[in-house]
Motif scaffolding. Structure first.
Motif, PDB file in Angstrom:
ATOM      1  N   ALA A 173       0.818  -1.211   0.000  1.00  0.00           N
ATOM      2  CA  ALA A 173       0.000   0.000   0.000  1.00  0.00           C
ATOM      3  C   ALA A 173       0.851   1.259   0.000  1.00  0.00           C
ATOM      4  N   GLU A 177       1.135   4.322  -2.995  1.00  0.00           N
ATOM      5  CA  GLU A 177       0.887   5.743  -2.740  1.00  0.00           C
ATOM      6  C   GLU A 177       2.102   6.608  -3.053  1.00  0.00           C
ATOM      7  N   PHE A 178       3.271   6.206  -2.570  1.00  0.00           N
ATOM      8  CA  PHE A 178       4.442   7.088  -2.602  1.00  0.00           C
ATOM      9  C   PHE A 178       5.476   6.741  -3.685  1.00  0.00           C
ATOM     10  N   ASN A 180       4.567   5.522  -6.887  1.00  0.00           N
ATOM     11  CA  ASN A 180       3.891   5.476  -8.182  1.00  0.00           C
ATOM     12  C   ASN A 180       4.085   6.819  -8.874  1.00  0.00           C
ATOM     13  N   ASN A 183       1.179   9.140  -9.788  1.00  0.00           N
ATOM     14  CA  ASN A 183       0.371   9.791  -8.761  1.00  0.00           C
ATOM     15  C   ASN A 183       0.406  11.304  -8.996  1.00  0.00           C
ATOM     16  N   LYS A 185      -0.046  13.687  -7.166  1.00  0.00           N
ATOM     17  CA  LYS A 185       0.508  14.481  -6.074  1.00  0.00           C
ATOM     18  C   LYS A 185       2.030  14.541  -6.099  1.00  0.00           C
ATOM     19  N   ASN A 230      -3.720  -0.948   6.003  1.00  0.00           N
ATOM     20  CA  ASN A 230      -3.797   0.423   5.498  1.00  0.00           C
ATOM     21  C   ASN A 230      -2.569   1.204   5.949  1.00  0.00           C
ATOM     22  N   LYS A 235       0.074   8.293   5.728  1.00  0.00           N
ATOM     23  CA  LYS A 235      -0.460   9.292   4.801  1.00  0.00           C
ATOM     24  C   LYS A 235      -0.869  10.574   5.535  1.00  0.00           C
ATOM     25  N   ASN A 239       0.940  14.144   4.852  1.00  0.00           N
ATOM     26  CA  ASN A 239       0.141  15.239   4.298  1.00  0.00           C
ATOM     27  C   ASN A 239       0.062  16.423   5.255  1.00  0.00           C
TER      28      ASN A 239
END
Length: 393
Positions: A173, A177-178, A180, A183, A185, A230, A235, A239
């Motif tokens: 996971a 998120e970080f 890819n 992404n 963001k 998760n 995250k 953020n």
């Protein structure tokens, strides 16, 4: 750990090859029995038009590509499947080429895809034999071997190794998120975080921030959360830091990238800042010719503009110091007082002492932080004790 040596042709390895363009990684081969990039593997990094093409050129020239290592996993029915331990960069490059996702440049400078090659060259590629060690062992044995064989070549960085050691749902996971590069963001994150997401460097920063917040090392944090389904805490904290930085500093200067924002957030996020005033001060310091280290501007402002060392403010050169020392000492000697003005005003034994140049420091008469220039007119020599005691007054 048991090992056996086998050979596979490129045609066999690439049968059923699947490549994910969005994530930039090879997924499956060997008719679905081979997982090319298991979770403990790094991302595909050969897609640069050089290393991937070099793999294909080597095959066409008949050069060996070196040993490849598979992890062999046998299920309860005795059926075997495999994971690539070492060689995923080469296998993914080959798979991309034979599925026409990669072109090589021929001697005439023309791009050539696999389907456009002459029949004999296509046959040469398909029949090319890859030498593969198939390894069987416990998870610990396989991962220890994985680290060992990755010492050579393009070495795994620390985060890639940690991803291998603590592979599982959490790492899967976190990488999604970080790591890819598609992404949306990522571009915004890279204003503040340095490194290549494919080499896990944004993920490493996120883990560094949250683990430091929890007073842990990255490895300890990953071990504790290895089986989490998760990455909510990771995250949310990441953020929170990024949003805080962007709210305090309206600018997006290149020097902001790679600063210790996690530490700065922990230290200063409870303090109130006026973004307009902060932006004005940033621009003033950027325009100041005496500021030598722009990276320090942001922490300098956050800390109330106290620590001038963060800015590496330009100091007086040796010629200026010698000139001021000579004039200052001549006047002091004639007056019968110390050549340090602070000593001359005292009532101790140093009131009339003439200090040697090496015993004195150059100081701004009007502090740099209060607008004083770093030039001869604003320079005075003080004994080291008084200079250090004077501070920013």
């Amino acid at each position: 750990m048991k090992t056996s040596l086998n050979t596979y042709t490129v045609k066999e390895i690439c049968k059923g090859f699947v490549y994910n363009e969005l994530e930039g990684k090879g997924l499956f081969g060997l008719s679905g029995k081979l997982t090319i990039q298991p979770e403990y593997q790094r991302n595909y990094i050969y897609a640069d038009g050089k290393r991937d093409v070099a793999v294909i050129d080597s095959m066409l020239k008949g050069y060996p590509l070196g040993l490849i290592y598979f992890n062999k996993i046998t299920d309860a029915n005795g059926d075997a499947r495999f994971e690539v331990l070492d060689g995923q960069q080469r296998i993914t490059s080959i798979g991309r080429f034979v599925t026409n996702k990669l072109a090589i440049i021929d001697s005439n400078g023309i791009p050539q895809y696999f389907s456009g090659l002459a029949e004999d060259k296509r046959q040469l590629i398909e029949d090319y034999k890859l030498l593969v060690y198939e390894c069987e062992g416990t998870e610990s044995e396989i991962k220890e071997w994985f680290k060992t064989i990755n010492i050579a070549g393009v070495p795994l960085n620390n985060q890639e190794l940690l991803n291998a050691v603590y592979s599982g749902e959490f790492v899967t996971a976190a990488k999604a998120e970080f790591s890819n590069s598609t992404n949306a963001k990522i571009q915004m994150w890279q204003t503040y975080v340095s490194g290549d997401p494919k080499r896990q460097q944004i993920l490493e920063t996120a883990l560094e921030w949250v683990s430091s917040h929890n007073r842990q090392g990255i490895g300890d944090y990953m071990s504790q959360h290895r089986h989490d389904k998760n990455i909510d805490e990771l995250k949310l904290y990441f953020n929170a830091v990024v949003e805080w930085v962007s709210s305090v500093f309206e600018c997006t200067e290149s020097e902001m990238r790679g600063l210790e924002w996690g530490r700065l957030y922990e230290t200063y996020h409870g303090k109130s800042f006026n973004a307009t005033d902060v932006q004005k001060r940033v621009l003033e310091l950027y325009a100041d010719p005496y500021v030598k280290d722009r990276k320090g501007i942001f922490e300098y402002i956050l800390g109330g503009e106290i620590d001038k060392k963060l800015l590496n403010v330009r100091v007086f050169d040796e010629a200026t110091k010698k000139s001021v020392y000579t004039i200052q000492t001549a006047k002091a000697t004639a007056a019968g007082v110390s050549n340090c003005s602070y000593c001359a005003m005292s009532d101790n034994a140093n009131k009339c002492k003439i200090w040697k140049l090496a015993e004195m420091d150059a100081d701004h008469v009007t502090a740099w932080s209060k607008g004083g220039a770093t030039d001869r007119a604003n320079c005075e020599m003080l004994c080291k004790s008084h200079n250090r005691a004077k501070g920013n007054r």
